[in-house]
Design a protein around this motif. Structure first.
Motif, mmCIF file in Angstrom:
data_model
loop_
_atom_site.group_PDB
_atom_site.id
_atom_site.type_symbol
_atom_site.label_atom_id
_atom_site.label_comp_id
_atom_site.label_asym_id
_atom_site.label_seq_id
_atom_site.Cartn_x
_atom_site.Cartn_y
_atom_site.Cartn_z
ATOM 1 N N ASP A 129 0.760 -1.335 0.037
ATOM 2 C CA ASP A 129 -0.149 0.056 -0.026
ATOM 3 C C ASP A 129 0.836 1.339 0.156
ATOM 4 O O ASP A 129 0.483 2.235 -0.639
ATOM 5 C CB ASP A 129 -1.183 -0.063 1.272
ATOM 6 N N GLN A 130 1.921 1.215 0.928
ATOM 7 C CA GLN A 130 2.811 2.351 0.761
ATOM 8 C C GLN A 130 3.329 2.692 -0.442
ATOM 9 O O GLN A 130 3.674 3.886 -0.929
ATOM 10 C CB GLN A 130 4.014 2.098 1.905
ATOM 11 N N TYR A 147 1.040 4.084 -2.826
ATOM 12 C CA TYR A 147 0.960 5.341 -2.485
ATOM 13 C C TYR A 147 2.079 6.400 -3.072
ATOM 14 O O TYR A 147 1.643 7.366 -3.475
ATOM 15 C CB TYR A 147 0.894 5.454 -0.930
#
Length: 87
Positions: A66-67, A70
Motif C-alpha cells: 500500500d505504501q 501510495y
C-alpha cells in the motif's frame, strides 16, 4: 623508397565455402552463459524504496505494498518490491 607490393593469397590458402545446410552430427553447441534477468528501472526503484522503508520502520506485506502504491508504483511493481525484500 617505393612501398612494397603485397602478394595476393594463393588459391590453396583460401578456405572453400561451406555449402552444407546443417551442422555435422558431431557438432555440439557451447553451453550458453546463464543470464540474470534485468529489472525495469521502475521495479528496481520499487525494490530500493521497499528496502528503504523497512530500514526505519516495520511493515506488513500489505502495508508495504500500500505504501509503495501510495508513492506512485503500480500494484505489480509494489508486489515485486515486497517480494524482493522477503515479505
Amino acid at each position: 623508397m617505393p612501398p612494397t607490393p603485397i602478394a595476393a593469397p594463393s588459391p590453396a590458402a583460401v578456405p572453400a565455402p561451406n555449402n552444407t545446410a546443417s551442422a555435422p552430427e558431431s557438432f555440439t553447441a557451447a553451453p550458453s552463459e546463464p543470464t540474470t534477468p534485468t529489472l525495469s528501472v521502475s521495479r528496481q526503484n520499487a525494490v530500493e524504496s521497499a528496502e528503504s522503508y523497512l530500514s526505519f520502520s516495520a511493515f506488513s506485506r500489505q502495508g508495504l505494498i500500500d505504501q509503495l502504491k501510495y508513492e506512485g508504483f503500480t500494484a505489480a511493481q509494489a508486489k515485486h518490491g515486497a517480494d524482493s525484500v522477503g515479505l
